[in-house]
Design a protein around this motif. Sequence first.
Motif, short mmCIF file in Angstrom:
data_model
loop_
_atom_site.label_atom_id
_atom_site.label_comp_id
_atom_site.label_asym_id
_atom_site.label_seq_id
_atom_site.Cartn_x
_atom_site.Cartn_y
_atom_site.Cartn_z
N SER A 36 4.77 6.67 3.59
CA SER A 36 3.73 6.05 4.09
C SER A 36 3.83 4.70 4.55
O SER A 36 3.03 3.73 4.89
CB SER A 36 2.33 6.31 3.37
N GLN A 48 10.39 2.00 8.99
CA GLN A 48 10.20 3.15 9.96
C GLN A 48 10.50 2.51 11.26
O GLN A 48 11.01 1.52 11.60
CB GLN A 48 8.70 3.42 10.17
N THR A 85 4.59 1.25 6.31
CA THR A 85 4.28 0.62 7.54
C THR A 85 4.92 -0.35 8.38
O THR A 85 5.04 -0.68 9.37
CB THR A 85 2.77 0.18 7.56
N ASN A 133 0.90 -1.43 -0.01
CA ASN A 133 0.19 0.03 0.03
C ASN A 133 0.74 1.37 -0.05
O ASN A 133 0.35 2.46 0.43
CB ASN A 133 -0.93 0.10 1.20
N SER A 134 1.95 1.20 -0.40
CA SER A 134 2.98 2.29 -0.40
C SER A 134 3.89 2.03 -1.53
O SER A 134 4.98 1.38 -1.50
CB SER A 134 3.68 2.37 0.87
N ASP A 147 4.43 6.63 -2.62
CA ASP A 147 4.66 7.67 -1.49
C ASP A 147 5.42 6.65 -0.44
O ASP A 147 4.52 6.42 0.58
CB ASP A 147 3.19 7.98 -0.95
N ARG A 191 1.76 17.05 -2.63
CA ARG A 191 0.69 16.95 -1.62
C ARG A 191 -0.39 18.39 -1.55
O ARG A 191 0.44 19.21 -2.16
CB ARG A 191 1.35 16.86 -0.37
#
Length: 386
Positions: A144, A179, A146, A137-138, A141, A386
């Motif tokens: 973002s 992250q 996870t 899902n990234s 970008d 953005r």
Amino acid sequence: MIAVPDLLDFDELLTDDERAVRDRVRAFVDVRVRPSIAEWYERAIFPTELIPELAELGVLGMQLNGYGCPGRSAVEYGLAAMELEAGDSGLRTFVSVQGSLAMSAIHTYGSEAQKQEWLPRMAGGTVIGCFGLTEPNSGSDPASMTTFARREGEAWVLNGAKRWIGLASIAQIAVIWAQTDGGVRGFLVPTDTPGFAATPISPKMSMRASIQCDIALTDVRLPADAHLPTARGLRAPFSCLNEARYGIGWGVIGAARDSYATALEYSLTRRQFDRPVAGFQLTQQKLVDMALEIEKAQLVALRLGRLKDAGRLQPHQISVAKLGNTRAAIAIAREARTILGGNGISAEYSPMRHAANLESVRTYEGTDEIHTLVLGAHITGISAFR
């Protein structure tokens, strides 16, 4: 394969060493790739038996210095990428993932011990690396993402998922971006670590003679020194992506040139209405348009290579080649297929395979839209992300 006319005497812009590198890689592709690539593509096989030969050819991490790396110039690396992709995008992608992504990350951000441990073996082809940034899902970008690495005593524990990761199922070492409480960091993850799993993505309509995988990271426990010590924030993986994007700017020219050469040769031998197809005005217009775009793309790539060798290459300039040259290459591959008529859908001919591969190439390392916005921000001074 017919010799492609050099309308602007491009060869005169190259040094003897640069031409020698190009010719050596071209000969390798002619002998070891062209005879089998249609079968590999049809059967969705990446030819791992070529890895030691690619190492011997000196194209694994070829633009890096020290630690067993060849230390060739940026232009020489670009020319090699062009010749490899003339064979197939999957072959150039392998060299790019190994050298411009995984090895570059270690070379730029790794500790001395990490460099000594991994880079000589990666340059020699005995260790394969992968680069885990993109997630399910990234994609465009990465901020973002996870995937998270938490400290647990002296250890790091990674959990998350990555997607479309080249070479992951055959790699021995993975550069994983995650992250942390202190921002994005890079980690060296041996792929035999418990909790690491790589699954090839199948079926695919593009890049079939290549490997892309899903990665699952489930409580992957790493020692304290597993992180790349100087890689902090997204600037680190982005710098590696720019290394790969530079190679793409050259590589796609190879796919375009091979498509054009295939169409030219076919048009000179295929006869319709008692004359070669090349004798018709509409065919000549197609051939001329393709040749002009290839010449322009080569000049753009060479300019970037000279800037890179001088230490002056800027990220927005890489976007010029990644966006413009890839866009041109797709158009050329598609147009070349039209000259082949119905035979153009046969695996005997390369343009349709190149066109399918280039749909992946235009997507990875930044989509058309992302590179358009990079250039838009540079031109206007206004970021539209953005």
